[in-house]
Structure formats: structure tokens, C-alpha cells
Design an enzyme around this catalytic site. Structure first.
Site, PDB file in Angstrom:
ATOM      1  N   HIS A  28       0.883  -0.985  -0.191  1.00  0.00           N
ATOM      2  CA  HIS A  28       0.197  -0.047  -0.138  1.00  0.00           C
ATOM      3  C   HIS A  28       0.890   1.213  -0.162  1.00  0.00           C
ATOM      4  O   HIS A  28       1.895   1.128   0.504  1.00  0.00           O
ATOM      5  CB  HIS A  28      -0.834   0.021   1.326  1.00  0.00           C
ATOM      6  CG  HIS A  28      -2.059   0.910   1.542  1.00  0.00           C
ATOM      7  ND1 HIS A  28      -1.733   2.278   1.920  1.00  0.00           N
ATOM      8  CD2 HIS A  28      -3.161   0.936   1.368  1.00  0.00           C
ATOM      9  CE1 HIS A  28      -2.886   3.013   1.793  1.00  0.00           C
ATOM     10  NE2 HIS A  28      -3.693   2.173   1.458  1.00  0.00           N
ATOM     11  N   ASP A  83       3.299  -4.570   8.217  1.00  0.00           N
ATOM     12  CA  ASP A  83       2.213  -3.692   7.838  1.00  0.00           C
ATOM     13  C   ASP A  83       0.840  -4.596   8.110  1.00  0.00           C
ATOM     14  O   ASP A  83       0.683  -5.546   7.272  1.00  0.00           O
ATOM     15  CB  ASP A  83       2.076  -3.031   6.507  1.00  0.00           C
ATOM     16  CG  ASP A  83       0.798  -2.113   6.285  1.00  0.00           C
ATOM     17  OD1 ASP A  83      -0.275  -2.547   7.030  1.00  0.00           O
ATOM     18  OD2 ASP A  83       0.691  -1.497   5.320  1.00  0.00           O
ATOM     19  N   GLN A 105      -4.278  -5.355   6.834  1.00  0.00           N
ATOM     20  CA  GLN A 105      -5.314  -6.225   6.345  1.00  0.00           C
ATOM     21  C   GLN A 105      -4.944  -7.731   6.794  1.00  0.00           C
ATOM     22  O   GLN A 105      -5.550  -8.377   6.623  1.00  0.00           O
ATOM     23  CB  GLN A 105      -4.807  -6.149   4.870  1.00  0.00           C
ATOM     24  CG  GLN A 105      -5.232  -5.015   3.933  1.00  0.00           C
ATOM     25  CD  GLN A 105      -6.530  -4.552   3.991  1.00  0.00           C
ATOM     26  OE1 GLN A 105      -7.535  -5.467   4.095  1.00  0.00           O
ATOM     27  NE2 GLN A 105      -6.751  -3.270   3.626  1.00  0.00           N
ATOM     28  N   LYS A 113     -10.387  -0.668  10.535  1.00  0.00           N
ATOM     29  CA  LYS A 113     -10.447  -1.967   9.537  1.00  0.00           C
ATOM     30  C   LYS A 113     -10.668  -3.098  10.620  1.00  0.00           C
ATOM     31  O   LYS A 113     -10.843  -4.441  10.138  1.00  0.00           O
ATOM     32  CB  LYS A 113      -9.227  -2.255   8.874  1.00  0.00           C
ATOM     33  CG  LYS A 113      -8.914  -1.244   7.891  1.00  0.00           C
ATOM     34  CD  LYS A 113      -7.841  -1.433   6.965  1.00  0.00           C
ATOM     35  CE  LYS A 113      -7.113  -0.225   6.178  1.00  0.00           C
ATOM     36  NZ  LYS A 113      -8.172   0.067   5.046  1.00  0.00           N
ATOM     37  N   CYS A 135      -4.750   2.393  -3.582  1.00  0.00           N
ATOM     38  CA  CYS A 135      -3.356   3.010  -3.027  1.00  0.00           C
ATOM     39  C   CYS A 135      -2.241   1.986  -3.083  1.00  0.00           C
ATOM     40  O   CYS A 135      -1.650   1.920  -2.280  1.00  0.00           O
ATOM     41  CB  CYS A 135      -3.719   3.325  -1.588  1.00  0.00           C
ATOM     42  SG  CYS A 135      -4.858   4.729  -1.366  1.00  0.00           S
TER      43      CYS A 135
END
Ligand code: PLP
Length: 411
Positions: free
Chosen positions: A128, A205, A208, A231, A369
Site C-alpha cells: 500500500h 504492515d 489487512q 479496519k 492506493c
């Protein structure tokens, strides 16, 4: 799939998400944009409402009961997140605005302090923008080299290439655990091991990943881990940076001001210990408390059960979508989280999304993104359907019908 497991109670769960009963364009609302943000359960909505109605008071500064209660609740939320990620101690959990801010924090503090000219940062081709641009800026500022781990045609990272890229100049590896544009689950545990072997520090990261799977930062042995509250069924405006104590202690503060100090005179300021050192100013305290509730909620459902059910949805959707003529799935790695990016031959994703909206279906159309990922796969954009544990196979059927209508419109 084993059959002895109790079926996932999706209908009961759906009742806990009021927005799912809404209509969109006079149709039943089918929300398939969970990778952008998740919907909120009543538990979270009611916790925020109750807090603002009956309990609102700023943290840290008050000696009165309500302020002390807010402070305690925020610290309890920190402990919940510590256990959720299996961090060694709650001081390793820093509250920030989201994954983006967490990565910027690490780049601006750890990155600025420790990385030197010609050091290398490794990112992957499926990041991202939030895990590209802060490193690119840092590289420009300090004369570092930003290197990109290539992705294979099916959306898996090329791990052989990665291992070859690791070397004495590699200072930092910053990789996503789950790609937001392809759904690929990267084998971060093995990648971290290899990076550490080369002496590099690793930021993961997890924006997700945390909504879909159990994460254990001690088992992963990552140096930093980031995610966003919105999220993971929590409020907006709050997120988490996990960092190993040794790094957080060695890093300078990010922002300065109130709450992050030990003492201030006009001549000199000394800083508070972690985590306060990185939490300047009034944090999103109501949202932090709400995030604690969201974590409780997720735990009550069980991350393993969520993972199993979402995988079923993914398999079902992959099978159905694959049968649609002219539809190509972008990202077919064997290990995927519950999202599908696709192209419809001759139809722009924005047109796909706009027509689906008329049928009450919310998907995302665009570059997500992740422009370098789009470039790698030779598309300007994709349509992305991303599933949460409150979605159903019936909703996937509605999506399939919707796509068939899109094809008819543009025939
Ligand atoms: N990383 C990944 C993989 C994402 O999918 C996102 C958001 O879509 C981010 C980082 C940034 O999250 P936020 O915008 O909440 O800071």
C-alpha cells in the site's frame, strides 16, 4: 473442509451490525468493501455512545473520578491489544491515528536516527502507498536505497529474489502481511527470520491481516507491527504501533508537546518513558476505548472461526467469479485473505462499481492506493470485493448477478 465444526453463526452476527439492514438505492445493502473499512458491531457503537453520553472526560490530567476512569479504560484497552498481538508488555503498544501514522512515526524517528547513506530499505511490489511513500521520502532525505521485492504473476512474492536481495547493507525490511490489492498472505514469519539473519530490522504492515487472522508478534519476532482500528471493527482515528521495547526506547519522540514529557523548563525538556513518549497531545481516548471493545468482540467470535468462515467465502466467491466470461481475477496466490480483485474485459472498474451500486452492492474500484501493484499487473485499476465474517454466500450470489448485469449494460 472438516464437517464436524459447528456452522459459523453468521445470521446471528449480522443482527449485531445495524448498517447491514440498510437499503442502498432501494436494494438490500451488500457491503463488500471491508478492506477499505469494516462495519461496526452494536457493542462498539454502544460503547462510544455510552462514553460520550455518560463518561466523557480527558485522560491523564484529571484527579476527578471520570478522568481517572477514562485513563484506566484506555490503559485497559492497551492491555487488550497487548494480549491480542501477544506483545510482551503493554508499554510496547503505542496509540496512533492509524497504520499510516504508525509507519510515518517509525520512518521519522527510527529511520532518521539510525539509517545512514547507502543503507538499504526493502519493500515489496505489493505494498500500500502507506508502506512505500514514507520510506521513499526517507531514502531521498538520507541518500538511502529503496529496493523492491518482486511479485510473481500469481501475486506471490518472489522469495528467492528476496533472499538474494538481503545483505549487509539491508537495514530495514518493511512488508505487508496481507496485500490490500491482491489478497496475498505473505509468509512474513519466514521473511522476518531471513531478514534478521542478515541483521535487518523488520516492520510488518498488518492493516489487512489483523481483521482476518491471529497475530502473535513474539512468534513472528517482528520489530514493528502496525494496524488501523477502523479496519478491525473499531472506530476511526485510532491505530496501533507495536514496537520492541529496545527500539522504542532508542528512538527519539515523533511529536512533542503535552503528555509525552517528564519535565519541561524553558531550557530543557526531558521525555516520558514509553509508551507516553510517543503519545503527544490528547489521544483519541474515546476511540481507544472503543477499539478495546472491538477487540473483545473479535475475541468473542474467535479469530480461528472467523478465518475459517472467511476462507469458505473466499473459495465460494473465487469459484463463482471464475466462471464469469471475460472476468479475470488479479491475484491468485495459494494463500489469500478474503478479497478478490478482478478485471472485466473492456469495462472500466469505475463503471463496474457504479452499476453495482445501483443494485445495492458496495465494492471498491480503483488503484487501491497500490499504483505500483497495478502497474506490475498491467491494469490501471481493478474492482475489489472484500469479505468480512458478516458476509454470506447469498451476498456473493447477488454480486455474481450484479456483475452479469454490468456485462449486459456494456455489451
Ligand atoms: N496498509 C494497508 C495494507 C492498507 O490496506 C491500508 C489501508 O487501506 C493502510 C496501510 C493504511 O491504513 P490507514 O489509511 O487506516 O492508515
Amino acid at each position: 473442509m472438516t464437517t464436524s465444526l459447528a456452522p459459523f453463526p453468521v445470521e446471528k452476527i449480522r443482527k449485531e451490525f445495524p448498517i447491514l439492514t440498510q437499503k442502498m438505492n432501494d436494494q438490500a445493502f451488500v457491503y463488500l468493501d471491508n478492506a477499505a473499512t469494516s462495519q461496526k458491531p452494536l457493542a462498539v457503537i454502544e460503547r462510544l455512545s455510552k462514553f460520550y453520553r455518560n463518561e466523557n472526560a480527558n485522560i491523564h490530567r484529571g484527579v476527578y473520578t471520570f478522568s481517572q476512569n477514562s485513563t484506566r479504560e484506555c490503559e485497559e484497552a492497551r492491555e487488550k491489544i497487548q494480549h491480542f498481538l501477544n506483545a510482551k508488555e503493554s508499554a510496547e503498544i503505542i496509540f496512533v491515528r492509524g497504520a499510516t501514522e504508525a509507519i510515518n512515526l517509525v520512518a521519522a524517528t527510527f529511520g532518521r536516527k539510525f539509517l545512514k547513506k547507502d543503507d538499504e530499505i526493502l519493500i515489496s511490489e505489493i505494498e500500500h502507498h502507506a508502506n512505500i511513500v514514507p520510506w521513499q521520502q526517507l531514502a531521498e532525505e538520507k541518500g538511502l536505497k529503496l529496493r523492491v521485492i518482486p511479485v510473481k504473476d500469481n501475486g506471490e512474492l518472489d522469495l528467492e529474489a528476496y533472499e538474494k536481495m538481503l545483505g549487509p547493507r539491508t537495514y530495514l525490511v518493511a512488508i505487508t502481511q496481507v496485500s490490500n490489492s491482491l489478497g496475498t498472505i505473505n509468509p512474513v514469519r519466514e521473511m522476518i527470520k531471513a531478514a534478521h539473519h542478515a541483521g535487518a530490522v523488520v516492520l510488518v504492515d498488518g492493516a489487512q491481516a489483523v481483521p482476518h487472522m491471529k497475530v502473535d508478534v513474539q512468534d513472528l519476532d517482528c520489530d514493528f507491527y502496525v494496524f488501523s482500528g477502523h479496519k478491525v471493527y473499531g472506530p476511526t482515528g485510532v491505530g496501533v504501533l507495536y514496537g520492541k521495547r529496545k527500539h522504542l526506547e532508542a528512538m527519539p519522540p515523533y511529536q512533542t508537546g503535552g503528555d509525552m514529557i517528564e519535565s519541561v523548563t524553558f531550557e530543557k525538556t526531558t521525555f516520558a518513558k514509553i509508551p507516553a513518549k510517543f503519545e503527544a497531545g490528547t489521544p483519541a481516548f474515546a476511540e481507544i476505548i472503543g477499539l478495546g471493545t472491538a477487540i473483545d468482540y473479535l475475541k468473542s467470535l474467535g479469530l480461528d472461526e472467523i478465518n475459517r468462515y472467511e476462507h469458505e467465502l473466499l473459495e465460494y466467491a473465487t469459484e463463482k467469479l471464475s466462471k464469469i466470461p471475460g472476468l479475470t481475477i488479479i491475484g491468485t496466490a495459494p494463500d489469500k485473505a478474503s478479497l478478490i480483485s478482478f478485471e472485466l474485459e473492456g469495462i472500466h472498474p469505475h463503471d463496474v462499481g457504479t452499476v453495482l451500486d445501483q443494485y445495492g452492492i458496495a465494492v471498491r474500484a480503483g488503484h487501491h492506493c497500490a499504483q505500483p501493484t497495478m502497474k506490475r499487473f498491467g491494469v490501471p485499476a481493478t474492482t475489489r470485493a472484500s469479505f468480512a465474517f458478516y458476509n454470506t454466500k447469498a451476498e456473493i450470489d447477488v454480486l455474481v448477478k450484479g456483475i452479469e448485469k454490468v456485462i449486459q449494460v456494456f455489451k
